[in-house]
Scaffold this motif. Structure first.
Motif, PDB file in Angstrom:
ATOM      1  N   ILE A 156     -12.846  -2.946  16.147  1.00  0.00           N
ATOM      2  CA  ILE A 156     -12.557  -3.234  14.738  1.00  0.00           C
ATOM      3  C   ILE A 156     -12.227  -4.709  14.566  1.00  0.00           C
ATOM      4  O   ILE A 156     -12.716  -5.374  13.641  1.00  0.00           O
ATOM      5  CB  ILE A 156     -11.393  -2.361  14.227  1.00  0.00           C
ATOM      6  CG1 ILE A 156     -11.748  -0.880  14.301  1.00  0.00           C
ATOM      7  CG2 ILE A 156     -11.051  -2.731  12.780  1.00  0.00           C
ATOM      8  CD1 ILE A 156     -10.592   0.055  13.980  1.00  0.00           C
ATOM      9  N   ALA A 157     -11.376  -5.228  15.462  1.00  0.00           N
ATOM     10  CA  ALA A 157     -10.993  -6.642  15.388  1.00  0.00           C
ATOM     11  C   ALA A 157     -12.221  -7.541  15.504  1.00  0.00           C
ATOM     12  O   ALA A 157     -12.377  -8.514  14.759  1.00  0.00           O
ATOM     13  CB  ALA A 157      -9.978  -6.963  16.488  1.00  0.00           C
ATOM     14  N   ALA A 186      -3.547  17.525  19.525  1.00  0.00           N
ATOM     15  CA  ALA A 186      -4.244  16.497  18.737  1.00  0.00           C
ATOM     16  C   ALA A 186      -4.111  15.099  19.330  1.00  0.00           C
ATOM     17  O   ALA A 186      -5.131  14.435  19.573  1.00  0.00           O
ATOM     18  CB  ALA A 186      -3.759  16.520  17.284  1.00  0.00           C
ATOM     19  N   PRO A 187      -2.887  14.601  19.584  1.00  0.00           N
ATOM     20  CA  PRO A 187      -2.804  13.260  20.163  1.00  0.00           C
ATOM     21  C   PRO A 187      -3.343  13.178  21.583  1.00  0.00           C
ATOM     22  O   PRO A 187      -3.684  12.093  22.047  1.00  0.00           O
ATOM     23  CB  PRO A 187      -1.305  12.934  20.122  1.00  0.00           C
ATOM     24  CG  PRO A 187      -0.623  14.241  20.026  1.00  0.00           C
ATOM     25  CD  PRO A 187      -1.548  15.123  19.238  1.00  0.00           C
ATOM     26  N   MET A 188      -3.429  14.321  22.276  1.00  0.00           N
ATOM     27  CA  MET A 188      -3.971  14.301  23.631  1.00  0.00           C
ATOM     28  C   MET A 188      -5.488  14.108  23.604  1.00  0.00           C
ATOM     29  O   MET A 188      -6.044  13.359  24.405  1.00  0.00           O
ATOM     30  CB  MET A 188      -3.619  15.600  24.364  1.00  0.00           C
ATOM     31  CG  MET A 188      -4.071  15.605  25.823  1.00  0.00           C
ATOM     32  SD  MET A 188      -3.420  17.013  26.750  1.00  0.00           S
ATOM     33  CE  MET A 188      -4.218  18.381  25.909  1.00  0.00           C
ATOM     34  N   ILE A 189      -6.158  14.758  22.636  1.00  0.00           N
ATOM     35  CA  ILE A 189      -7.616  14.667  22.597  1.00  0.00           C
ATOM     36  C   ILE A 189      -8.108  13.590  21.636  1.00  0.00           C
ATOM     37  O   ILE A 189      -9.267  13.190  21.700  1.00  0.00           O
ATOM     38  CB  ILE A 189      -8.246  16.019  22.213  1.00  0.00           C
ATOM     39  CG1 ILE A 189      -7.869  16.419  20.776  1.00  0.00           C
ATOM     40  CG2 ILE A 189      -7.849  17.095  23.207  1.00  0.00           C
ATOM     41  CD1 ILE A 189      -8.584  17.656  20.275  1.00  0.00           C
ATOM     42  N   ALA A 190      -7.213  13.114  20.736  1.00  0.00           N
ATOM     43  CA  ALA A 190      -7.645  12.155  19.713  1.00  0.00           C
ATOM     44  C   ALA A 190      -8.247  10.878  20.294  1.00  0.00           C
ATOM     45  O   ALA A 190      -9.329  10.451  19.854  1.00  0.00           O
ATOM     46  CB  ALA A 190      -6.483  11.827  18.772  1.00  0.00           C
ATOM     47  N   PRO A 191      -7.585  10.218  21.267  1.00  0.00           N
ATOM     48  CA  PRO A 191      -8.210   9.017  21.823  1.00  0.00           C
ATOM     49  C   PRO A 191      -9.554   9.300  22.489  1.00  0.00           C
ATOM     50  O   PRO A 191     -10.463   8.461  22.452  1.00  0.00           O
ATOM     51  CB  PRO A 191      -7.175   8.524  22.841  1.00  0.00           C
ATOM     52  CG  PRO A 191      -5.883   9.093  22.379  1.00  0.00           C
ATOM     53  CD  PRO A 191      -6.241  10.444  21.826  1.00  0.00           C
ATOM     54  N   ALA A 192      -9.664  10.486  23.114  1.00  0.00           N
ATOM     55  CA  ALA A 192     -10.949  10.851  23.735  1.00  0.00           C
ATOM     56  C   ALA A 192     -12.031  11.011  22.675  1.00  0.00           C
ATOM     57  O   ALA A 192     -13.172  10.562  22.861  1.00  0.00           O
ATOM     58  CB  ALA A 192     -10.791  12.142  24.537  1.00  0.00           C
ATOM     59  N   ILE A 193     -11.666  11.631  21.553  1.00  0.00           N
ATOM     60  CA  ILE A 193     -12.615  11.775  20.446  1.00  0.00           C
ATOM     61  C   ILE A 193     -13.032  10.399  19.942  1.00  0.00           C
ATOM     62  O   ILE A 193     -14.227  10.116  19.743  1.00  0.00           O
ATOM     63  CB  ILE A 193     -11.997  12.599  19.301  1.00  0.00           C
ATOM     64  CG1 ILE A 193     -11.782  14.042  19.742  1.00  0.00           C
ATOM     65  CG2 ILE A 193     -12.891  12.551  18.055  1.00  0.00           C
ATOM     66  CD1 ILE A 193     -10.995  14.880  18.750  1.00  0.00           C
ATOM     67  N   GLY A 194     -12.027   9.534  19.749  1.00  0.00           N
ATOM     68  CA  GLY A 194     -12.325   8.181  19.293  1.00  0.00           C
ATOM     69  C   GLY A 194     -13.194   7.413  20.255  1.00  0.00           C
ATOM     70  O   GLY A 194     -14.106   6.683  19.848  1.00  0.00           O
ATOM     71  N   SER A 195     -12.919   7.579  21.552  1.00  0.00           N
ATOM     72  CA  SER A 195     -13.703   6.879  22.573  1.00  0.00           C
ATOM     73  C   SER A 195     -15.153   7.350  22.583  1.00  0.00           C
ATOM     74  O   SER A 195     -16.087   6.542  22.703  1.00  0.00           O
ATOM     75  CB  SER A 195     -13.064   7.102  23.954  1.00  0.00           C
ATOM     76  OG  SER A 195     -13.763   6.405  24.954  1.00  0.00           O
ATOM     77  N   PHE A 254     -21.449   5.513  18.072  1.00  0.00           N
ATOM     78  CA  PHE A 254     -21.526   5.164  16.660  1.00  0.00           C
ATOM     79  C   PHE A 254     -20.618   3.976  16.351  1.00  0.00           C
ATOM     80  O   PHE A 254     -19.756   3.623  17.154  1.00  0.00           O
ATOM     81  CB  PHE A 254     -21.108   6.363  15.784  1.00  0.00           C
ATOM     82  CG  PHE A 254     -21.903   7.608  16.037  1.00  0.00           C
ATOM     83  CD1 PHE A 254     -23.156   7.772  15.469  1.00  0.00           C
ATOM     84  CD2 PHE A 254     -21.395   8.618  16.848  1.00  0.00           C
ATOM     85  CE1 PHE A 254     -23.893   8.928  15.695  1.00  0.00           C
ATOM     86  CE2 PHE A 254     -22.111   9.775  17.087  1.00  0.00           C
ATOM     87  CZ  PHE A 254     -23.375   9.932  16.502  1.00  0.00           C
ATOM     88  N   PRO A 255     -20.771   3.344  15.174  1.00  0.00           N
ATOM     89  CA  PRO A 255     -19.860   2.267  14.776  1.00  0.00           C
ATOM     90  C   PRO A 255     -18.422   2.777  14.621  1.00  0.00           C
ATOM     91  O   PRO A 255     -18.191   3.974  14.419  1.00  0.00           O
ATOM     92  CB  PRO A 255     -20.433   1.819  13.420  1.00  0.00           C
ATOM     93  CG  PRO A 255     -21.846   2.294  13.411  1.00  0.00           C
ATOM     94  CD  PRO A 255     -21.854   3.557  14.210  1.00  0.00           C
ATOM     95  N   TRP A 256     -17.451   1.850  14.688  1.00  0.00           N
ATOM     96  CA  TRP A 256     -16.045   2.219  14.659  1.00  0.00           C
ATOM     97  C   TRP A 256     -15.645   2.990  13.397  1.00  0.00           C
ATOM     98  O   TRP A 256     -14.768   3.850  13.448  1.00  0.00           O
ATOM     99  CB  TRP A 256     -15.165   0.982  14.792  1.00  0.00           C
ATOM    100  CG  TRP A 256     -15.340  -0.045  13.691  1.00  0.00           C
ATOM    101  CD1 TRP A 256     -16.149  -1.138  13.695  1.00  0.00           C
ATOM    102  CD2 TRP A 256     -14.678  -0.038  12.411  1.00  0.00           C
ATOM    103  NE1 TRP A 256     -16.045  -1.827  12.511  1.00  0.00           N
ATOM    104  CE2 TRP A 256     -15.146  -1.181  11.706  1.00  0.00           C
ATOM    105  CE3 TRP A 256     -13.750   0.797  11.791  1.00  0.00           C
ATOM    106  CZ2 TRP A 256     -14.711  -1.491  10.417  1.00  0.00           C
ATOM    107  CZ3 TRP A 256     -13.310   0.487  10.510  1.00  0.00           C
ATOM    108  CH2 TRP A 256     -13.791  -0.651   9.840  1.00  0.00           C
ATOM    109  N   ASN A 257     -16.296   2.719  12.265  1.00  0.00           N
ATOM    110  CA  ASN A 257     -15.874   3.374  11.022  1.00  0.00           C
ATOM    111  C   ASN A 257     -16.218   4.864  10.989  1.00  0.00           C
ATOM    112  O   ASN A 257     -15.719   5.609  10.148  1.00  0.00           O
ATOM    113  CB  ASN A 257     -16.473   2.667   9.795  1.00  0.00           C
ATOM    114  CG  ASN A 257     -17.980   2.629   9.819  1.00  0.00           C
ATOM    115  OD1 ASN A 257     -18.609   2.880  10.847  1.00  0.00           O
ATOM    116  ND2 ASN A 257     -18.579   2.304   8.683  1.00  0.00           N
ATOM    117  N   THR A 258     -17.040   5.314  11.944  1.00  0.00           N
ATOM    118  CA  THR A 258     -17.365   6.745  12.024  1.00  0.00           C
ATOM    119  C   THR A 258     -16.120   7.566  12.349  1.00  0.00           C
ATOM    120  O   THR A 258     -16.064   8.761  12.049  1.00  0.00           O
ATOM    121  CB  THR A 258     -18.458   6.984  13.080  1.00  0.00           C
ATOM    122  OG1 THR A 258     -19.545   6.071  12.862  1.00  0.00           O
ATOM    123  CG2 THR A 258     -18.991   8.405  13.018  1.00  0.00           C
ATOM    124  N   VAL A 259     -15.114   6.932  12.976  1.00  0.00           N
ATOM    125  CA  VAL A 259     -13.846   7.605  13.247  1.00  0.00           C
ATOM    126  C   VAL A 259     -13.257   8.163  11.954  1.00  0.00           C
ATOM    127  O   VAL A 259     -12.761   9.297  11.909  1.00  0.00           O
ATOM    128  CB  VAL A 259     -12.852   6.634  13.915  1.00  0.00           C
ATOM    129  CG1 VAL A 259     -11.448   7.233  13.956  1.00  0.00           C
ATOM    130  CG2 VAL A 259     -13.310   6.284  15.329  1.00  0.00           C
TER     131      VAL A 259
END
Length: 387
Positions: free
Chosen positions: A35-36, A145-154, A160-165
């Motif tokens: 994103i940065a 949720a917080p356990m799998i969230a970073p994996a989903i984001g990764s 896909f582009p970052w905004n797909t998150v």
């Protein structure tokens, strides 16, 4: 409702609702560097979106607590989730830092409006030790949720582009909105007391406030880690973004274990004793991290950090049940006070932590130790009041 386990549907619904918060924060952590780079700013500008989220989430809970006691839990939750979904779709279309900040604020406000109802519903239906078990059961599900969230984001940013998150978050929250609309019952009776009187009743209850402050400072320490986790693992230790979800998720896995342990412990020990033990362990872990920071290695930081964050499994359920126990008719307002206090202080502390961008770990771990120490002080004030 007499037990924590005979209303599985309700517990799952409330866990899905509560999961909106960690998903909103943790799913896009691996994408912060992307994103940065995409927006042409330093990573500290993107880290600031977490503090923005926390502050506006707090405001949303304050408004949501009032609406919850007067308009109803179900209606308030659906209103908040509807706006939250729209904000995520707007974030998907974001092309500038200012737009990111604006829609992140709207997203957070709406999330607070919705999520404040979860704990209020539990307080409507359960009390004392049983409430502590229900909070812990919901938390143990929510922590997936917080356990799998970073994996989903990764995974998302790998293809896909970052905004797909944010597109993912919009779809998820829309599904939860539909589920709540279909299955969530209305609970509690609508309060007719003056709003200012309700807030005064909560804010002047010294024992409840001490529990709220203890929760807040323990919670703030975790959010310092969340805000700086990308820096700690991906920038300082140069961990790959594909490894980051495992390093981050281990904290949540330990927290789930501690939460399950807490469900057993409350059968034998008082919630206040367990809460005190949890905060003490967190403080010791913070001091250990501070000592490690002078000669850091990723293994030592990882092991102690999982204890520092994971011990919240002994803190959250007990702190919430103790703080809410005093407010039968104003649980929405009481829960909003908890949320506003937690997220406002956590947001300010997180912003301060992100401002100390020295490239070293020591300032981060100093602040994490201090927040746990403040939690201990809050409980000591409570002991003096009870003596």
């Amino acid at each position: 409702m007499k037990t924590a386990f005979n209303h599985v549907t309700l517990i799952v619904l409330l866990a899905a609702l509560t999961s909106v918060t960690p998903l909103s924060i943790d799913t896009y952590l691996p994408s912060m560097p992307a994103i940065a780079h995409s927006l042409g700013v330093g990573i500290e500008k993107i880290e600031a979106t977490i503090s923005i989220f926390l502050l506006f989430f707090a405001i949303g809970q304050m408004v949501g607590g009032i609406l919850s006691d007067r308009m109803g839990r179900r209606k308030t939750a659906l209103l908040g989730l509807g706006i939250f979904s729209l904000a995520n779709f707007a974030l998907y279309l974001t092309t500038s830092l200012n737009e990111l900040y604006l829609f992140r604020a709207v997203q957070a406000f709406a999330g607070g409006l919705a999520i404040v109802n979860s704990s209020a519903i539990v307080r409507d239906l359960f009390h004392g030790t049983e409430a502590a078990k229900v909070f812990s059961t919901i938390a143990s599900i929510t922590m997936i949720a917080p356990m799998i969230a970073p994996a989903i984001g990764s995974v998302i940013i790998s293809f896909f582009p970052w905004n797909t998150v944010f597109l993912f978050l919009g779809i998820y929250s829309s599904a939860v909105t539909f589920a709540l609309f279909s299955k969530l019952p209305e609970t509690g009776s609508r309060s007719t007391t003056n709003i200012l009187d309700a807030y005064k009743r909560v804010l002047t209850h010294r024992e409840a406030i001490s529990y709220i402050l203890a929760l807040t400072f323990s919670f703030s320490g975790m959010f310092i880690f969340i805000e700086k986790s990308s820096f700690i693992y991906m920038e300082y230790f140069r961990a790959d973004h594909r490894l980051f979800p495992f390093l981050f998720g281990a904290n949540v896995l330990v927290m789930i274990g501690m939460t399950r342990l807490n469900i057993k412990l409350v059968k034998t020990f008082q919630p206040r004793s367990i809460l005190k033990t949890g905060i003490t362990v967190q403080f010791i872990a913070g001091l250990t991290l501070l000592g490690i920071s002078f000669h850091p290695n990723i293994v030592a930081v990882f092991v102690v950090m999982t204890l520092y964050v994971g011990i919240l499994g002994l803190i959250f359920g007990n702190g919430m049940s103790l703080a809410l126990e005093f407010f039968k008719h104003d649980s929405g307002v009481a829960n909003s006070v908890i949320g506003v206090t937690e997220f406002t202080i956590a947001g300010v502390i997180g912003y301060i932590a992100s401002s100390f961008n020295t490239g070293e770990l020591t300032p981060v771990f100093v602040m994490m130790s201090l927040t746990s120490f403040m939690a201990i002080l809050a409980l000591r004030l409570n002991v003096k009041q009870l003596s």
